[in-house]
Design an enzyme around this catalytic site. Sequence first.
Site, PDB file in Angstrom:
ATOM      1  N   HIS A 123      35.467  38.701  32.064  1.00 51.01           N
ATOM      2  CA  HIS A 123      34.024  38.506  32.205  1.00 51.01           C
ATOM      3  C   HIS A 123      33.771  37.631  33.431  1.00 51.01           C
ATOM      4  CE1 HIS A 123      29.849  37.567  31.239  1.00 51.01           C
ATOM      5  NE2 HIS A 123      29.891  38.614  30.442  1.00 51.01           N
ATOM      6  N   ASP A 149      32.276  43.862  24.554  1.00 52.02           N
ATOM      7  CA  ASP A 149      32.490  45.307  24.386  1.00 52.02           C
ATOM      8  C   ASP A 149      33.794  45.654  23.698  1.00 52.02           C
ATOM      9  OD1 ASP A 149      30.943  45.320  27.476  1.00 52.02           O
ATOM     10  OD2 ASP A 149      30.123  46.331  25.715  1.00 52.02           O
TER      11      ASP A 149
HETATM   12  C1  SDX Z   1      29.502  43.298  30.210  1.00 57.51           C
HETATM   13  O1  SDX Z   1      27.560  39.963  33.329  1.00 57.51           O
HETATM   14  C2  SDX Z   1      27.379  40.068  32.054  1.00 57.51           C
HETATM   15  O2  SDX Z   1      26.895  39.178  31.400  1.00 57.51           O
HETATM   16  C3  SDX Z   1      27.813  41.412  31.467  1.00 57.51           C
HETATM   17  C4  SDX Z   1      27.737  41.517  29.941  1.00 57.51           C
HETATM   18  C5  SDX Z   1      26.293  41.455  29.439  1.00 57.51           C
HETATM   19  O3  SDX Z   1      26.089  41.102  28.270  1.00 57.51           O
HETATM   20  O4  SDX Z   1      25.386  41.874  30.243  1.00 57.51           O
HETATM   21  O5  SDX Z   1      28.494  40.486  29.340  1.00 57.51           O
HETATM   22  C6  SDX Z   1      28.272  42.876  29.466  1.00 57.51           C
HETATM   23  O6  SDX Z   1      29.363  43.975  31.199  1.00 57.51           O
HETATM   24  C7  SDX Z   1      30.852  42.779  29.784  1.00 57.51           C
HETATM   25  C8  SDX Z   1      31.995  43.254  30.726  1.00 57.51           C
HETATM   26  C9  SDX Z   1      32.383  44.690  30.329  1.00 57.51           C
HETATM   27  N1  SDX Z   1      33.324  45.239  31.343  1.00 57.51           N
HETATM   28  C10 SDX Z   1      34.618  45.456  31.027  1.00 57.51           C
HETATM   29  O7  SDX Z   1      35.147  45.136  29.965  1.00 57.51           O
HETATM   30  C11 SDX Z   1      35.400  46.166  32.140  1.00 57.51           C
HETATM   31  C12 SDX Z   1      36.753  45.487  32.335  1.00 57.51           C
HETATM   32  N2  SDX Z   1      36.539  44.135  32.933  1.00 57.51           N
HETATM   33  C13 SDX Z   1      36.346  44.066  34.294  1.00 57.51           C
HETATM   34  O8  SDX Z   1      36.388  45.100  35.153  1.00 57.51           O
HETATM   35  C14 SDX Z   1      36.057  42.671  34.852  1.00 57.51           C
HETATM   36  O9  SDX Z   1      36.734  41.743  34.104  1.00 57.51           O
HETATM   37  C15 SDX Z   1      34.590  42.316  34.942  1.00 57.51           C
HETATM   38  C16 SDX Z   1      33.844  43.338  35.715  1.00 57.51           C
HETATM   39  C17 SDX Z   1      34.018  42.186  33.579  1.00 57.51           C
HETATM   40  C18 SDX Z   1      34.490  40.966  35.660  1.00 57.51           C
HETATM   41  O10 SDX Z   1      34.899  41.169  36.953  1.00 57.51           O
HETATM   42  P1  SDX Z   1      34.970  39.945  38.018  1.00 57.51           P
HETATM   43  O11 SDX Z   1      34.374  38.708  37.455  1.00 57.51           O
HETATM   44  O12 SDX Z   1      34.444  40.444  39.305  1.00 57.51           O
HETATM   45  O13 SDX Z   1      36.485  39.675  38.086  1.00 57.51           O
HETATM   46  P2  SDX Z   1      37.454  40.377  39.123  1.00 57.51           P
HETATM   47  O14 SDX Z   1      37.255  41.856  39.089  1.00 57.51           O
HETATM   48  O15 SDX Z   1      37.335  39.659  40.421  1.00 57.51           O
HETATM   49  O16 SDX Z   1      38.890  40.092  38.450  1.00 57.51           O
HETATM   50  C19 SDX Z   1      39.541  38.831  38.640  1.00 57.51           C
HETATM   51  C20 SDX Z   1      41.013  39.140  38.456  1.00 57.51           C
HETATM   52  C21 SDX Z   1      41.488  40.293  39.326  1.00 57.51           C
HETATM   53  O17 SDX Z   1      42.881  40.106  39.535  1.00 57.51           O
HETATM   54  P3  SDX Z   1      43.355  39.366  40.945  1.00 57.51           P
HETATM   55  O18 SDX Z   1      42.741  40.189  42.076  1.00 57.51           O
HETATM   56  O19 SDX Z   1      42.795  37.951  40.887  1.00 57.51           O
HETATM   57  O20 SDX Z   1      44.857  39.426  40.910  1.00 57.51           O
HETATM   58  O21 SDX Z   1      41.249  39.564  37.097  1.00 57.51           O
HETATM   59  C22 SDX Z   1      41.693  40.918  37.108  1.00 57.51           C
HETATM   60  C23 SDX Z   1      41.333  41.506  38.448  1.00 57.51           C
HETATM   61  O22 SDX Z   1      42.231  42.537  38.814  1.00 57.51           O
HETATM   62  N3  SDX Z   1      40.984  41.586  36.010  1.00 57.51           N
HETATM   63  C24 SDX Z   1      41.540  42.405  35.150  1.00 57.51           C
HETATM   64  C25 SDX Z   1      40.518  42.742  34.250  1.00 57.51           C
HETATM   65  N4  SDX Z   1      39.386  42.134  34.596  1.00 57.51           N
HETATM   66  C26 SDX Z   1      39.669  41.410  35.699  1.00 57.51           C
HETATM   67  N5  SDX Z   1      42.808  42.890  35.045  1.00 57.51           N
HETATM   68  C27 SDX Z   1      43.043  43.729  34.008  1.00 57.51           C
HETATM   69  N6  SDX Z   1      42.116  44.099  33.086  1.00 57.51           N
HETATM   70  C28 SDX Z   1      40.846  43.632  33.186  1.00 57.51           C
HETATM   71  N7  SDX Z   1      39.928  43.998  32.299  1.00 57.51           N
END
Ligand code: SDX
Length: 429
Positions: free
Chosen positions: A307, A364
Amino acid sequence: MSSNVILTSSDSDKTATLPVLSGSVGPSAIDIGKLHKETGMFTYDPGFMSTASCRSAITYIDGDAGVLLYRGYPIEQLAKHSSFLETSYLLINGELPTTDEFRSFEHDVTHHSMMHESLKTFLHGFHYDAHPMAMLCGTIGSLAAFYHDTLDIEDPAQRKLAAIRLIAKIPTIAAACYRYTIGWPIRYPRNNLEYCTRFLHMMFEVPSEPLDLPEVAAKALDLLFILHADHEQNASTSTVRMVGSTGANPYACVAAGIAALWGPAHGGANEAVLKMLAEIGTPDQVGKAIERAKDKNSGFRLMGFGHRVYKNFDPRATIIREMCHKVLNALGVQDPLLDVAMKLEEAALKDPYFIERKLYPNVDFYSGLIYKALKIPTEMFTVMFAIARTSGWVAHWLEQNTTPDAKIGRPRQIYTGAPSRDYRPISGR
Ligand code: SDX
């Protein structure tokens, strides 16, 4: 006492003295409104990781402490004591309603829950296998075509009526989209039923026999709707505000919010979680999924994990996880995907990759298992999220329209294209 931040560019003599703004709780913000004027420079923050886009009194999140407040009330207390409709009233009006205020609000929502008959022909324009989010996005946007008499957003009464109409009609339209895709006749909203029960009847009742709806179903849905109702300036709410900043009508704003919510990185994650769990299949395959999620080249992420704001735990996920076990037990559902989810969560929370990046289950991760137990099809999961989030979206749209210094959203950029150059005739290229 007001404070300032002084920014000095290291490669020029440009300095800007910028005021620091504070809210009632949470981080302060540097007001950079004059930065370009004083330094000729912009700030750069593409994902808005450190950017406050507005002032708002609706929802507060402390990502490190796992705190979520709707108008100051902890989500845990609202989940335990409130209802989705009462929470919707709170988000919109800022205070919990008195008995009379709630009765009046519930009456208005109930008596605006029917959709215009012409919308049924809209639905027949879609193929039977259209994704319900595509149908919902298009149909909600088209509502503006039916309410010319109440699109004056300068009129508080018309703004409030539009908010009521959206909260009231989105379940009816969502259920109609679903029934169209399965070839069932549309069921009209029944005024003698409360909001979530009314929705479940519109989803599942058939003309040939009464619906045997387990009591736990409406209660579980109501709780899920409370937990999904609002969440500060998330991508879809920010989209609603961006569209609202142009003076667009509320139906167009909410349709844009639905479109933004659909993405798998946002509200589309609940549907993606179920598909991911089904793809993993059994608990013994969880290790492979964890390794794939850690492999940057795999393009695979653990859906329902991570998140932008919560770097400890998502308080909503904690509540939903507990509810998931209760609902499946109450419904006598044995879902093998729950075992996969629990194993996946256990493995990820012990893995350094996820610990270092503070990746925890989000709202989720478990919600889809409850929707599945309620016999809601996977394609409808994000539609459920949209129904709930409509209350938050309209609350932010209403707040935005009473903000005195609201401006049209118009970010700048860092230009990386070609410097100015002269046109050359095709013969000379
Ligand atoms: C919702 O914003 C809100 O409030 C949203 C929400 C709401 O109520 O409106 O809470 C609802 O959208 C919840 C999120 C649902 N999405 C998912 O579950 C999809 C999977 N998660 C992601 O893609 C991700 O974690 C986000 C989009 C939720 C957050 O992305 P960020 O904050 O931009 O983080 P990032 O992509 O920069 O990741 C940071 C690191 C990265 O690795 P490095 O480059 O540092 O090595 O964490 C890794 C990412 O690769 N990473 C994951 C991951 N999520 C982040 N690796 C594996 N699995 C994951 N799910």
